[in-house]
Design a protein around this motif. Structure first.
Motif, PDB file in Angstrom:
ATOM      1  N   LEU A 274       0.998  -1.071  -0.218  1.00 24.20           N
ATOM      2  CA  LEU A 274      -0.021  -0.115   0.002  1.00 24.20           C
ATOM      3  C   LEU A 274       0.821   1.263   0.127  1.00 24.20           C
ATOM      4  CD1 LEU A 274      -2.662   1.295   0.193  1.00 24.20           C
ATOM      5  CD2 LEU A 274      -2.656   0.999   2.567  1.00 24.20           C
ATOM      6  N   ASP A 275       2.072   1.419   0.757  1.00 23.67           N
ATOM      7  CA  ASP A 275       2.871   2.374   0.880  1.00 23.67           C
ATOM      8  C   ASP A 275       3.551   2.678  -0.645  1.00 23.67           C
ATOM      9  OD1 ASP A 275       2.538   2.846   3.333  1.00 23.67           O
ATOM     10  OD2 ASP A 275       4.303   2.299   4.192  1.00 23.67           O
ATOM     11  N   ALA A 276       3.872   1.337  -1.124  1.00 23.15           N
ATOM     12  CA  ALA A 276       4.395   1.681  -2.624  1.00 23.15           C
ATOM     13  C   ALA A 276       3.370   2.264  -3.490  1.00 23.15           C
ATOM     14  CB  ALA A 276       4.960   0.371  -3.353  1.00 23.15           C
ATOM     15  N   VAL A 277       2.096   1.784  -3.609  1.00 25.54           N
ATOM     16  CA  VAL A 277       1.114   2.139  -4.438  1.00 25.54           C
ATOM     17  C   VAL A 277       0.795   3.937  -3.997  1.00 25.54           C
ATOM     18  CG1 VAL A 277      -1.461   2.316  -4.876  1.00 25.54           C
ATOM     19  CG2 VAL A 277      -0.238   0.096  -4.774  1.00 25.54           C
ATOM     20  N   ALA A 278       0.927   4.325  -2.730  1.00 25.99           N
ATOM     21  CA  ALA A 278       0.612   5.592  -2.331  1.00 25.99           C
ATOM     22  C   ALA A 278       2.011   6.336  -3.092  1.00 25.99           C
ATOM     23  CB  ALA A 278       0.746   5.898  -0.977  1.00 25.99           C
ATOM     24  N   ASP A 279       3.123   6.158  -2.846  1.00 22.17           N
ATOM     25  CA  ASP A 279       4.412   6.944  -3.341  1.00 22.17           C
ATOM     26  C   ASP A 279       4.188   7.245  -4.841  1.00 22.17           C
ATOM     27  OD1 ASP A 279       5.457   6.978  -0.853  1.00 22.17           O
ATOM     28  OD2 ASP A 279       6.644   5.366  -0.960  1.00 22.17           O
ATOM     29  N   HIS A 280       3.842   6.014  -5.486  1.00 18.70           N
ATOM     30  CA  HIS A 280       3.743   6.237  -7.204  1.00 18.70           C
ATOM     31  C   HIS A 280       2.423   7.097  -7.632  1.00 18.70           C
ATOM     32  CE1 HIS A 280       6.469   2.813  -7.258  1.00 18.70           C
ATOM     33  NE2 HIS A 280       6.717   3.166  -8.579  1.00 18.70           N
ATOM     34  N   VAL A 281       1.405   7.262  -6.716  1.00 20.05           N
ATOM     35  CA  VAL A 281       0.182   8.029  -7.039  1.00 20.05           C
ATOM     36  C   VAL A 281       0.592   9.562  -6.651  1.00 20.05           C
ATOM     37  CG1 VAL A 281      -2.071   8.558  -6.120  1.00 20.05           C
ATOM     38  CG2 VAL A 281      -1.484   6.311  -6.749  1.00 20.05           C
ATOM     39  N   ARG A 282       1.231   9.607  -5.524  1.00 22.62           N
ATOM     40  CA  ARG A 282       1.792  10.938  -5.142  1.00 22.62           C
ATOM     41  C   ARG A 282       2.743  11.626  -6.259  1.00 22.62           C
ATOM     42  NH1 ARG A 282       3.136   8.476  -0.193  1.00 22.62           N
ATOM     43  NH2 ARG A 282       1.531   8.739   1.430  1.00 22.62           N
ATOM     44  N   THR A 283       3.622  10.685  -6.710  1.00 21.17           N
ATOM     45  CA  THR A 283       4.539  11.392  -7.616  1.00 21.17           C
ATOM     46  C   THR A 283       3.922  11.662  -8.828  1.00 21.17           C
ATOM     47  OG1 THR A 283       6.385   9.899  -6.650  1.00 21.17           O
ATOM     48  CG2 THR A 283       6.809  10.646  -9.132  1.00 21.17           C
ATOM     49  N   ALA A 284       2.683  10.841  -9.551  1.00 14.14           N
ATOM     50  CA  ALA A 284       2.195  10.974 -10.342  1.00 14.14           C
ATOM     51  C   ALA A 284       1.405  12.283 -10.618  1.00 14.14           C
ATOM     52  CB  ALA A 284       1.603   9.800 -11.115  1.00 14.14           C
TER      53      ALA A 284
END
Length: 290
Positions: A274-284
């Motif tokens: 979940l943290d990995a998904v959140a990081d990618h969403v924030r960056t995009a």
């Protein structure tokens, strides 16, 4: 309070599958055992947890326990991934169709080999409901206030403007965009939860129920319907930029539009996936939203 995992799983299975019999088949126990586990949980909490209709669904008291059961399963899967390499973590993400089409799918592509991502497509105004009942672990939503058991942070803003083909504008708005022409011109709507066109019409004194309405419940197909001249519709710049640059679409009223602030909400109970998904969403989002 100590929770029995078997009881929590029985409750969640009954809600997910709609009947105690179906839950029993999935859990490989008898329907009586499922019923007894749920009753024991109700006795422990002192509250009715299920509306025993067909399908069964949780009461307000049952909703947080269903969410807890799903969170426990997610944490279990995440822990197992570190012990058994073959087990792939899963993240269920609720996201609106426009964000999904324009920037979320590319954002998550680097994780596709390592995380099983289940997308639930819902309008941005209602994605938070999927967090509330535990059907999603995270959501792109317009709701800034955190759902109970979740954290929330702003992502940015998507700006929607009313667009149509030049031929459509020539036919329906030759005399200008006013309440009479807007009441007559067909409009494309995403689905029953899509309020953007309605909000824009009401701001101009037009009853949204008056114009002919086309429902096209897929983001790419919605834009295609507007390009084909079915009607006018509210499109974000992320989706309409090329068409506007090429002259295939034009705005009805200049830069007049609606800003939709988006927020990221996720379970407070965090997992590595979940943290990995959140990081990618924030960056995009930093590159795609204003």
């Amino acid at each position: 309070m100590d929770w029995d995992l078997g009881q929590l799983r029985a409750l969640a299975a009954a809600v997910d599958l709609g009947t105690l019999d179906a839950a029993a088949r999935t859990l490989h126990v008898t329907p009586s055992a499922v019923s007894q586990r749920i009753k024991a949980l109700e006795q422990q909490t002192g509250a009715v947890l299920l509306h025993r209709d067909r399908p069964v669904h949780p009461t307000p008291a049952g909703e947080p326990l269903v969410r807890l059961a799903r969170q426990v399963d997610a944490l279990t899967a995440d822990a197992t991934r570190h012990l058994v390499a073959a087990r792939t973590p899963r993240v269920t993400l609720a996201v609106n169709g426009d964000s999904l089409t324009t920037w979320v799918l590319p954002a998550l592509a680097p994780l596709a080999a390592d995380v099983a991502i289940e997308i639930v497509r819902e309008d941005q105004d209602v994605t938070a409901e999927l967090l509330r009942d535990g059907r999603a672990m995270a959501a792109v939503t317009t709701q800034a206030r955190p759902v109970q058991g979740c954290t929330a942070e702003p992502l940015g803003t998507m700006r929607y403007r009313p667009l149509a083909t030049p031929a459509f504008v020539d036919r329906w708005f030759a005399a200008g965009v006013d309440d009479a022409s807007l009441a007559a011109a067909p409009v494309v709507v995403f689905d029953a939860d899509d309020r953007l066109q309605d909000r824009w019409l009401r701001a101009r004194g037009v009853d949204p129920a008056v114009p002919l309405r086309h429902l096209v419940p897929a983001s790419a197909d919605f834009a295609t319907a507007v390009r084909l001249g079915w009607g006018w519709g509210m499109l974000p710049a992320q989706q309409s930029g090329d068409d506007e640059a090429a002259g295939r679409l034009v705005p009805l009223a200049g830069d007049d539009g609606i800003d939709v602030p988006l927020h990221w909400q996720q379970w407070s109970l965090r997992t590595a996936a979940l943290d990995a998904v959140a990081d990618h969403v924030r960056t995009a989002a930093r590159g795609a939203l204003t």
